[in-house]
Design an enzyme around this catalytic site. Structure first.
Site, short mmCIF file in Angstrom:
data_model
loop_
_atom_site.label_atom_id
_atom_site.label_comp_id
_atom_site.label_asym_id
_atom_site.label_seq_id
_atom_site.Cartn_x
_atom_site.Cartn_y
_atom_site.Cartn_z
CD GLU A 286 -2.78 0.91 2.58
OE1 GLU A 286 -3.77 1.64 2.68
OE2 GLU A 286 -2.49 0.03 3.42
CG HIS A 288 -1.58 4.69 4.26
ND1 HIS A 288 -1.40 5.71 5.16
CD2 HIS A 288 -2.79 4.14 4.54
CE1 HIS A 288 -2.46 5.79 5.95
NE2 HIS A 288 -3.32 4.85 5.60
CG ASP A 318 -5.03 4.98 1.54
OD1 ASP A 318 -5.28 6.20 1.62
OD2 ASP A 318 -5.54 4.14 2.30
CD GLU A 403 -8.77 2.00 3.97
OE1 GLU A 403 -8.28 0.89 4.23
OE2 GLU A 403 -8.08 2.98 3.64
#
Length: 432
Positions: A286, A288, A318, A403
């Protein structure tokens, strides 16, 4: 399982008949303390966004049958049970616009055990609902992460409720957290695995991404070895395959606020690539916040992809990295790395769309991170008006997985996910 609010989150939608939108519908749980014969129902007055609908107009659907108010009064064989939501359909040519709508309703119910002057009781109800448009044609596919329902799952929601919510949105994918959603992880009971596949079939959802952790500080006093890390990742690769998932997000332990992964990450992945290929499951670390795209961490992953030529190691983006405004919720619990009062993951990175375009060929999955969407379908932190067109213009095909990471009052995540899907789909070229 029914929701605690009388107006249910699921079931709020426009009604389409013969290709025309003829009205809208919503669901109510019984506001009384007991069920009873439907003949005792005396109608429902609805006010939507200030417009009053008289109590004799809406239609009632109970036990799979639809009635007018007068038909309910004359019925002899239908009841409104406490565990069954009633569907209320309001005729309205063209229906309601995409977005958030305020609802007020007054249910009229005759109660025989009260004296005649007060037997016709009123139950006043207020709430809101979100009209979500169908998914437009194109390469973007819609998914929801169970992380969005943190605090609700296993308290006010079962796992089946999560499936039902996602399907009710018109989304077709589900993302889970391995150790967050599997009972008896890492060895779930075979009966539970069968029930999982039953839910997948019943609600028509596709398992997408399986959240995994490689806890490099798992043992006190020493870090994981590459061999131990690979064992953890490979365990989750097998679990993901058994449950029908096509990718695994390994959350490697980090060694800095830039989220530099522990140095064993590359050896862990190298040791696991053959298994990932055999299972046809993609490993996708990820990107992020506070790590941008133009950063050694991201470049290290891209270099690995290019060096190995593998199709089973790609990026997960993300969307918190595109954040344009500070998020202050959770700041205290996360802590900071300096004198600022907002921790690095919640500070706006404002990663440019040009950087996203560069890595899209290596991007397998996108977690549509967000924190709050207001009543006007405006995201207070993430610039979807730039992200969605960028994905479409680049011809990217893949999953956008909601999310939600905002405040955790009961049911808030469910409502916010609906808002996000309404927003994202309305931004697509094929919408409307």
């Amino acid at each position: 399982m029914l929701e605690f609010p009388i107006i249910q989150g699921r079931g709020f939608r426009n009604v389409v008949e013969d290709g025309r939108v003829t009205g809208f519908s919503f669901r109510l749980r019984n506001p009384n303390y007991r069920g009873g014969p439907a003949s005792l129902l005396d109608g429902i007055e609805v006010v939507v966004d200030g417009e009053r609908i008289p109590d004799h107009v809406p239609l009632w659907t109970l036990q799979g049958r639809t009635f007018t108010r007068d038909e309910l009064r004359a019925s002899t064989d239908v009841r409104w049970q406490l565990d069954e939501p009633a569907t209320i359909t309001v005729p309205k040519p063209g229906g309601l616009s995409v977005g958030v709508h305020r609802l007020e309703a007054t249910v009229y119910l005759r109660r025989s055990y009260f004296p005649p002057p007060i037997a016709r009781s009123e139950f006043a109800i207020t709430g809101s609902g979100v009209i979500v448009p169908p998914v437009p044609d194109g390469g973007l596919r819609y998914c929801v992460s169970t992380y969005s329902y943190t605090g609700d799952v296993y308290t006010s929601m079962t796992l089946e409720d999560v499936f039902a919510d996602i399907a009710d949105l018109g989304a077709t994918g589900i993302e889970i957290l391995g150790e967050g959603n599997l009972p008896d992880y890492p060895s779930p009971d075979p009966a539970w695995i069968d029930s999982w596949h039953g839910l997948v079939a019943r609600y028509g959802l596709t398992p997408t991404n399986f959240g995994s952790w490689v806890d490099t500080t798992r043992f006190h006093g020493r870090d994981l070895t590459a061999e131990e890390g690979a064992e953890q990742l490979q365990q989750d690769l097998r679990l993901a395959k058994e449950l029908g998932f096509t990718s695994v997000r390994p959350k490697f332990g980090v060694v800095s606020w830039d989220l530099d992964p522990h140095p064993i990450w590359e050896q862990v992945v190298e040791r696991s690539l053959d298994l990932a290929a055999d299972l046809d499951v993609v490993i996708c670390p990820e990107i992020h916040s506070p790590t941008p795209i133009d950063h050694p961490v991201t470049q290290g992953y891209v270099d690995f992809i290019e060096k190995t030529g593998t199709e089973h190691f790609k990026l997960l983006i993300d969307t918190g990295i595109f954040q344009t405004a500070v998020v202050r919720e959770a700041a205290e619990s996360l802590g900071t790395d300096d004198e600022e009062d907002v921790p690095p993951p919640l500070r706006p990175l404002r990663v440019p769309m040009s950087d996203l375009v560069e890595v899209l060929p290596h991007t397998h999955f996108i977690q549509a991170k967000f924190f709050e969407i207001d009543d006007s379908l405006h995201d207070l932190h993430v610039p979807w008006g730039e992200i969605v067109p960028t994905l479409e213009d680049a011809g990217w095909s893949g999953w956008l997985s909601s999310e939600y990471e905002g405040r955790r009052e009961p049911y808030r995540g469910r409502d916010q996910v609906r808002r996000q899907h309404a927003l994202l789909r309305s931004l697509q070229k094929g919408h409307g």
